[in-house]
Design an enzyme around this catalytic site. Structure first.
Site, mmCIF file in Angstrom:
data_model
loop_
_atom_site.group_PDB
_atom_site.id
_atom_site.type_symbol
_atom_site.label_atom_id
_atom_site.label_comp_id
_atom_site.label_asym_id
_atom_site.label_seq_id
_atom_site.Cartn_x
_atom_site.Cartn_y
_atom_site.Cartn_z
ATOM 1 N N SER A 193 0.727 -1.239 0.133
ATOM 2 C CA SER A 193 0.000 -0.060 0.101
ATOM 3 C C SER A 193 0.809 1.247 0.045
ATOM 4 C CB SER A 193 -1.150 -0.111 1.177
ATOM 5 O OG SER A 193 -1.883 -1.067 1.160
ATOM 6 N N GLU A 194 1.607 1.415 0.877
ATOM 7 C CA GLU A 194 2.536 2.643 1.012
ATOM 8 C C GLU A 194 4.158 2.259 1.439
ATOM 9 O OE1 GLU A 194 -1.105 4.858 0.307
ATOM 10 O OE2 GLU A 194 -0.631 3.193 1.648
#
Length: 299
Positions: A48-49
């Site tokens: 995701s990040e």
């Protein structure tokens, strides 16, 4: 070639293979990491990040102070740098609190300098819960034409006609309050139709008050979809609660300052507590995080 130590964290959970994953890389003040390299590393992790943390020398952070300051940036595999991320901030705080050389045991609060201003993370329980404080996201009603488009996209994504109680817009999100008769948790959602709304938002959040058996105290549940950002479904989105917390607190007549329990019911799932601080125009977001891997990245 430069070697970066990384940690993989699952945020808003106490168990591996659940919550929202983030990679955290702590840089030294002398490290020079170009934006392009930061984006490429995030793409290599392909989660995701990826968060990049840099210690800051701040005069107020004296030895006996309970606060330490860091720079914080977030990158996604597809979009690159983004302006706000809840779960990767929680993940960064978890990593920092686990490294006494950077954050001694007496430190209870971290200040992060970010594109969204100063954000804080603090220890709130011996069990390891961490509290973030983010700016509240102002919610606006949407016009009739947008409402019609949202209804069509939601119906196509869910494969069913679903009663929509409210549609609002805030920050990068469109929030859709769907009727509690629809089982949001078990729904098989096709996020692609939400691309039809990319001129209005980067992500769509579906939310309802449907009771959730594993979390009976949850006041509301939600799922967040961001195909326009390369994230078909965000496993647990912290920042969307900057608008969900005020919305549900007002709708359910929950006084500002009171803890509200909630859950994101994606396949991975995650648990949060949120507090709307109306007088400060902020939202406190509480959750746990678990370290699942450590290693080295060669870039």
């Amino acid at each position: 070639m430069t070697v970066f130590n990384y940690t993989i964290i699952n945020a808003f959970t106490t168990a591996p293979f659940s919550g929202n994953p983030a990679a955290v890389i702590i840089l030294s003040a002398s490290d020079k990491l170009l934006d392009l390299s930061a984006h490429k590393i995030a793409a290599e992790f392909n989660i995701s990040e990826t968060a990049y943390v840099v210690p800051r020398a701040v005069p107020g952070d004296v030895e006996d102070n309970e606060t330490r300051t860091f720079g914080l940036r977030w990158f996604t595999p597809i979009v690159g740098e983004i302006v706000l991320c809840g779960h990767a901030t929680l993940a960064s705080a978890k990593v920092l609190f686990s490294q006494p050389k950077l954050v001694p045991g007496h430190i209870t609060t971290l200040r992060f300098e970010t594109l969204s201003g100063i954000l804080t993370a603090k220890k709130v329980s011996k069990a390891g819960q961490i509290e973030l404080e983010f700016p509240e996201a102002a919610l606006a009603t949407v016009g009739h034409d947008v409402s019609v488009r949202v209804t069509a996209a939601v119906s196509e994504a869910l494969g069913a006609t679903v009663a929509i109680r409210d549609t609002r817009k805030g920050g990068i999100f469109i929030m859709v309050h769907i009727d509690e008769s629809f089982d949001l948790e078990k729904a098989i959602v096709n996020p692609t139709p939400f691309l039809q709304l990319k001129d209005q938002c980067l992500a769509v959040t579906l939310t309802s008050q449907r009771p959730y058996a594993p979390a009976p105290n949850a006041k509301f549940i939600s799922r967040t979809f961001g195909p326009a950002t390369g994230s078909p479904e965000d496993p647990v989105c912290g920042s969307v609660h900057c608008l969900l917390a005020p919305y549900w607190s007002q709708l359910l007549a929950i006084p500002p300052g009171e803890i509200v329990t909630t859950r994101q019911v994606s396949p991975r799932g995650g648990d949060l507590e949120v507090i709307w601080e109306k007088s400060k125009s902020t939202v406190k977001i509480r959750g746990h995080a678990v370290i699942v891997a450590r290693g080295e990245m060669y870039a």
